[in-house]
Design a protein around this motif. Structure first.
Motif, PDB file in Angstrom:
ATOM      1  N   UNK A 296       0.946  -1.173   0.121  1.00  0.00           N
ATOM      2  CA  UNK A 296      -0.118   0.043  -0.026  1.00  0.00           C
ATOM      3  C   UNK A 296       0.965   1.177   0.192  1.00  0.00           C
ATOM      4  N   UNK A 297       0.302   2.304  -0.681  1.00  0.00           N
ATOM      5  CA  UNK A 297       1.187   3.446  -0.754  1.00  0.00           C
ATOM      6  C   UNK A 297       0.987   4.593   0.546  1.00  0.00           C
ATOM      7  N   UNK A 298       2.022   4.549   1.199  1.00  0.00           N
ATOM      8  CA  UNK A 298       1.899   5.366   2.626  1.00  0.00           C
ATOM      9  C   UNK A 298       2.464   6.581   2.609  1.00  0.00           C
ATOM     10  N   UNK A 299       3.118   7.085   1.258  1.00  0.00           N
ATOM     11  CA  UNK A 299       3.662   8.622   1.389  1.00  0.00           C
ATOM     12  C   UNK A 299       3.765   8.769   0.004  1.00  0.00           C
ATOM     13  N   UNK A 306       6.581   5.858  -1.486  1.00  0.00           N
ATOM     14  CA  UNK A 306       6.698   5.087  -0.378  1.00  0.00           C
ATOM     15  C   UNK A 306       5.902   3.842  -0.291  1.00  0.00           C
ATOM     16  N   UNK A 307       6.383   2.725  -0.261  1.00  0.00           N
ATOM     17  CA  UNK A 307       5.399   1.715  -0.368  1.00  0.00           C
ATOM     18  C   UNK A 307       5.621   0.808   0.888  1.00  0.00           C
ATOM     19  N   UNK A 313       9.107  -0.946   4.991  1.00  0.00           N
ATOM     20  CA  UNK A 313       8.839   0.380   4.048  1.00  0.00           C
ATOM     21  C   UNK A 313       9.806   0.878   3.000  1.00  0.00           C
ATOM     22  N   UNK A 314       9.274   0.703   1.904  1.00  0.00           N
ATOM     23  CA  UNK A 314      10.321   0.843   0.591  1.00  0.00           C
ATOM     24  C   UNK A 314      10.096   2.247   0.074  1.00  0.00           C
ATOM     25  N   UNK A 315      11.232   3.255   0.015  1.00  0.00           N
ATOM     26  CA  UNK A 315      11.165   4.430  -0.631  1.00  0.00           C
ATOM     27  C   UNK A 315      11.896   4.326  -1.879  1.00  0.00           C
TER      28      UNK A 315
END
Length: 365
Positions: A296-299, A306-307, A313-315
């Motif tokens: 899910x897209x967190x930012x 940011x996924x 958490x992957x930027x």
């Protein structure tokens, strides 16, 4: 010019976060002077933030210092971890070799596995699979997620599954769904042979609900092994859901939910796509070098995405993206119960219906 140490630390950290995901940045004209001054700060946190921010500007001295810190087993673990994560994000030259060495570092092995997913390499599957039997549960989950991030890696995973190197129970429905997402018939055939069929749940789910209502009677639930149920929850659900203060934060905390009501539980597990909140739709992002990241897209901003994946958490820099899809399905996959034996479903449901935490099986403690 401000002398407030806490302010300096927060300012540098904020600048670093704001530049996350950006590539080929040039240092401001005053950076050399500022970094030299702050690099002599009496506060270790300020000195570290200066070096981390220097990485964003391609500061060779900062890169060299951070790589040295990562490889220094005597340095504080959290400082080593922060340095490694920033080096991975910036894809620092020479780091791929360091990551392979760190596979044998107990403190940073998990972070090294995540970094290897970013850098890739034909020898990566062999290196991690040779160590698989000695990994802890978290490292095994990370290994599986890393191996389903690229089609060639997925082939190695399925071969290891067929040879018994990786037990079927340690390859989640989520991982199987990601392999199917590559749309590779050879991989799909290997998945069916080594793991099983991941069939879409029928539109008419009434028979499925009836099957599990008959299985999960109060009498049968009394026979459940609650400790085994907790173990199955840890392997199957805890990456996303939190229960009794333990687990992930991708999906809702289910500690206070109506999980003791069987119909509520069945509706959410058997038909997770019946009502999908926008925040929980599955996104699949593919990078230009062939890596697939699902979550899910967190930012998001103009430069980066940011996924929140199943394990991290992957930027991602938008310059590195090849495609981005939002699928009309929930992050929670269908078929979770179908991938378990009936006794395992019983143990899991009984554990979820409980009111207090139970110990893990002794061999897992």
């Amino acid at each position: 010019e401000v002398e407030d140490t806490a302010f300096r630390h927060d300012l540098l950290k904020g600048m670093r976060y704001g530049l996350a995901g950006r590539r080929n940045l040039s240092a401001p004209p005053s950076w050399k002077k500022v970094s030299a001054k702050l690099g002599q700060s009496l506060d270790a946190g300020v000195r570290e933030e200066v070096r981390l921010l220097g990485l964003a500007f391609g500061d060779e001295a900062a890169i060299k210092a951070m790589r040295a810190k990562v490889m220094n087993a005597k340095a504080p673990v959290e400082e080593r971890r922060r340095a490694l994560n920033v080096l991975v994000e910036k894809k620092a030259d020479g780091l791929a070799g360091d990551l392979k060495f760190l596979l044998d570092d107990n403190a940073l092995r998990l972070d090294a596995l995540r970094g290897m997913a970013v850098f890739g390499g034909n020898d990566v599957p062999g290196l991690v699979l040779a160590r698989y039997a000695n990994l802890n549960d978290a490292e095994k989950r990370e290994t599986v997620q890393m191996l389903v991030s690229r089609p060639t890696y997925a082939g190695a995973l399925l071969e290891a599954l067929a040879r018994g190197i990786i037990p079927r129970s340690e390859v989640s429905v989520f991982a199987a769904r990601q392999i199917l997402g590559f749309n590779d018939e050879k991989l799909n055939a290997s998945l069916r042979e080594a793991w099983g069929e991941l069939r879409p749940t029928a539109v008419n789910k009434k028979p499925l609900f009836e099957r599990y209502r008959k299985l999960l009677t109060l009498e049968n639930l009394k026979k459940a092994n609650l400790s085994n149920g907790r173990l199955i929850f840890t392997r199957t659900c805890a990456a996303c859901h939190k229960l009794y203060g333990e687990g992930g934060q991708i999906a809702p905390d289910i500690t206070g939910s109506d999980r003791a009501t069987l119909d509520y539980l069945l509706e959410n597990v058997l038909d997770p796509n019946a009502a999908i909140g926008k925040d929980y739709q599955l996104n699949v992002v593919t990078t230009k070098d062939g890596r697939a990241v699902s979550g899910i897209i967190s930012a998001e901003n103009d430069n980066s995405l940011t996924v929140q994946s199943l394990t991290e958490r992957v930027v991602l820099s938008k310059d590195d993206l090849a495609s981005r899809k939002i699928l009309p399905v929930s992050m929670m996959p269908e078929g979770i119960f179908l991938a378990l034996k009936d006794e395992e479903v019983r143990d899991l449901v009984a554990y979820l219906a409980g009111t207090e935490q139970v110990p893990l099986p002794k061999e897992q403690e």
